[in-house]
Design a protein around this motif. Structure first.
Motif, mmCIF file in Angstrom:
data_model
loop_
_atom_site.group_PDB
_atom_site.id
_atom_site.type_symbol
_atom_site.label_atom_id
_atom_site.label_comp_id
_atom_site.label_asym_id
_atom_site.label_seq_id
_atom_site.Cartn_x
_atom_site.Cartn_y
_atom_site.Cartn_z
ATOM 1 N N ARG A 1 0.803 -0.861 -0.079
ATOM 2 C CA ARG A 1 0.550 0.368 -0.463
ATOM 3 C C ARG A 1 0.601 1.059 0.229
ATOM 4 O O ARG A 1 0.640 2.542 -0.524
ATOM 5 N N ARG A 2 1.620 1.422 0.925
ATOM 6 C CA ARG A 2 2.996 2.369 0.540
ATOM 7 C C ARG A 2 3.288 2.805 -0.137
ATOM 8 O O ARG A 2 3.419 3.831 -0.857
ATOM 9 N N PHE A 3 3.990 1.484 -0.909
ATOM 10 C CA PHE A 3 4.271 1.732 -2.714
ATOM 11 C C PHE A 3 4.264 1.673 -3.614
ATOM 12 O O PHE A 3 4.281 0.958 -4.492
ATOM 13 N N ARG A 4 2.265 1.111 -3.026
ATOM 14 C CA ARG A 4 1.624 1.124 -4.503
ATOM 15 C C ARG A 4 1.990 -0.171 -5.152
ATOM 16 O O ARG A 4 1.938 -0.116 -6.469
ATOM 17 N N LEU A 5 2.164 -1.290 -4.347
ATOM 18 C CA LEU A 5 3.328 -2.228 -5.268
ATOM 19 C C LEU A 5 1.873 -3.577 -5.099
ATOM 20 O O LEU A 5 1.089 -3.743 -4.667
ATOM 21 N N ARG A 6 1.330 -4.397 -6.569
ATOM 22 C CA ARG A 6 0.611 -5.592 -6.197
ATOM 23 C C ARG A 6 1.571 -7.305 -5.344
ATOM 24 O O ARG A 6 3.072 -6.725 -5.197
ATOM 25 N N PRO A 7 0.270 -7.735 -4.369
ATOM 26 C CA PRO A 7 0.649 -8.732 -3.731
ATOM 27 C C PRO A 7 1.920 -8.939 -4.416
ATOM 28 O O PRO A 7 2.886 -9.437 -3.808
ATOM 29 N N VAL A 8 1.744 -9.642 -6.123
ATOM 30 C CA VAL A 8 2.394 -10.316 -6.563
ATOM 31 C C VAL A 8 3.672 -10.357 -6.725
ATOM 32 O O VAL A 8 4.427 -11.140 -6.808
ATOM 33 N N VAL A 9 3.677 -8.989 -7.101
ATOM 34 C CA VAL A 9 4.859 -8.304 -7.253
ATOM 35 C C VAL A 9 5.899 -8.229 -5.926
ATOM 36 O O VAL A 9 7.128 -8.976 -5.451
ATOM 37 N N ILE A 10 4.922 -7.815 -4.843
ATOM 38 C CA ILE A 10 6.328 -8.683 -3.640
ATOM 39 C C ILE A 10 6.282 -9.687 -3.455
ATOM 40 O O ILE A 10 7.157 -10.043 -2.760
ATOM 41 N N VAL A 11 5.392 -10.556 -3.081
ATOM 42 C CA VAL A 11 5.877 -11.484 -2.815
ATOM 43 C C VAL A 11 6.696 -12.341 -4.251
ATOM 44 O O VAL A 11 7.746 -13.586 -3.924
ATOM 45 N N GLY A 12 6.721 -11.757 -4.854
ATOM 46 C CA GLY A 12 7.249 -12.790 -6.263
ATOM 47 C C GLY A 12 8.493 -12.586 -5.687
ATOM 48 O O GLY A 12 9.588 -13.382 -6.312
ATOM 49 N N GLY A 13 9.598 -10.980 -5.744
ATOM 50 C CA GLY A 13 10.042 -10.753 -5.775
ATOM 51 C C GLY A 13 10.891 -11.366 -4.311
ATOM 52 O O GLY A 13 11.990 -11.781 -3.744
ATOM 53 N N LEU A 14 10.161 -11.576 -2.791
ATOM 54 C CA LEU A 14 10.173 -12.680 -1.881
ATOM 55 C C LEU A 14 11.160 -14.072 -2.683
ATOM 56 O O LEU A 14 12.063 -14.248 -1.986
ATOM 57 N N THR A 15 9.892 -14.500 -3.150
ATOM 58 C CA THR A 15 10.055 -16.346 -3.404
ATOM 59 C C THR A 15 11.550 -15.735 -4.521
ATOM 60 O O THR A 15 12.308 -16.866 -4.746
ATOM 61 N N ALA A 16 11.430 -15.200 -5.258
ATOM 62 C CA ALA A 16 12.984 -15.177 -5.751
ATOM 63 C C ALA A 16 14.324 -15.485 -5.094
ATOM 64 O O ALA A 16 15.134 -15.778 -5.499
ATOM 65 N N VAL A 17 14.590 -13.652 -3.889
ATOM 66 C CA VAL A 17 15.349 -14.126 -3.322
ATOM 67 C C VAL A 17 15.761 -16.029 -2.293
ATOM 68 O O VAL A 17 16.635 -15.760 -3.202
ATOM 69 N N ALA A 18 14.266 -15.876 -1.958
ATOM 70 C CA ALA A 18 14.232 -17.535 -1.411
ATOM 71 C C ALA A 18 15.249 -18.708 -2.577
ATOM 72 O O ALA A 18 15.285 -19.430 -2.123
ATOM 73 N N VAL A 19 14.434 -18.503 -3.883
ATOM 74 C CA VAL A 19 14.496 -19.717 -4.666
ATOM 75 C C VAL A 19 16.553 -19.691 -4.792
ATOM 76 O O VAL A 19 17.476 -20.280 -5.425
ATOM 77 N N VAL A 20 17.136 -18.346 -5.048
ATOM 78 C CA VAL A 20 18.258 -18.103 -4.733
ATOM 79 C C VAL A 20 19.353 -18.375 -3.737
ATOM 80 O O VAL A 20 20.420 -19.478 -3.579
ATOM 81 N N ALA A 21 18.801 -18.487 -2.907
ATOM 82 C CA ALA A 21 18.792 -18.700 -1.375
ATOM 83 C C ALA A 21 19.063 -19.913 -1.014
ATOM 84 O O ALA A 21 20.393 -20.337 -0.307
#
Length: 247
Positions: free
Chosen positions: A172-192
């Motif tokens: 809400r703060r940065f006007r980002l959709r949930p799929v974008v935020i969770v997608g970024g978090l998932t990408a980090v986890a996949v690399v980790a």
């Protein structure tokens, strides 16, 4: 008082079918049945399903009420999961007292690890490997070994609602959709995950929650992508494709 959405979540019979396939895959693997050498994929499927279902519930509640009732969420999860878990632990403890598990090392430690939902970390701290876990008749000799995957799921259940609240605030703060935020978090986890394997070894990547969280977040990402979409007809032809991929 907002009503909980858990009881109104739409039943998806296809997900029960996926669960059945995952169970058969894991059982076939442990029985060393021909053709089931990759049966541990079933564990990953369960993780992904958990991420999908829980995130779907949280998204629905957030959309309906513009907030998430975390205490109510934890109460529902406890009612759903703890009775069977505690019954199993009680049964194993009674059987151990009657001498059924003589020769099983560290059974009291394992009971406590399962009870406090940290069994995977107990296994890691003891230096036990996934090869020990999947050895012939390991389930008979160590009756609680299946709690390692349950512990990872339960740790996710405890952390994810609070983390999700924070992610929604960021969105809400940065006007980002949930799929974008969770997608970024998932990408980090996949690399980790492969990094953890390279640095700490295969046993850590098998048991450690940070290494397995990518499988759960994949389900969460799918929930975010599908939320609000009509998937009844458009994506139906992909169902047999997904089934074939799992097989």
């Amino acid at each position: 008082m907002p009503r909980p959405v858990d009881a109104r979540a739409r039943y998806e019979p296809a997900l029960d079918g996926i669960r059945a396939i995952a169970v058969l895959a894991v059982v076939g693997y442990h029985l060393e049945a021909p053709g089931f050498g990759g049966g541990l994929l079933g564990v990953g499927v369960f993780f992904t399903l958990s991420g999908f279902l829980i995130t779907s519930l949280l998204l629905s509640e957030e959309q309906r009420h513009h907030h998430i009732d975390a205490p109510a969420f934890y109460t529902r999860r406890a009612r759903r999961l703890l009775p069977a878990s505690l019954l199993c632990l009680t049964g194993v403890s009674v059987m151990a007292g009657l001498g059924w598990f003589k020769g099983v090392a560290n059974l009291r430690r394992d009971v406590l690890g399962a009870l406090f939902q940290v069994f995977n970390w107990v296994k890691l701290g003891a230096g036990e490997s996934y090869a020990d876990l999947t050895a012939s008749q390991a389930g008979f000799r160590k009756p609680l070994d299946h709690y390692w995957s349950l512990a990872i799921e339960e740790q996710f259940y405890w952390i994810w609602p609070v983390a999700f609240l924070g992610l929604m605030w960021v969105g809400r703060r940065f006007r980002l959709r949930p799929v974008v935020i969770v997608g970024g978090l998932t990408a980090v986890a996949v690399v980790a995950a492969p990094v953890i394997a390279a640095v700490w070894g295969h046993d850590v990547v098998y048991f450690a929650t940070p290494a397995r969280i990518c499988e759960i977040l994949m389900g969460a990402l799918a929930a975010c992508w599908l939320h609000g979409r009509d998937t009844s007809q458009r994506w139906a032809p992909l169902a047999p494709v997904g089934l074939g991929a799992l097989a």
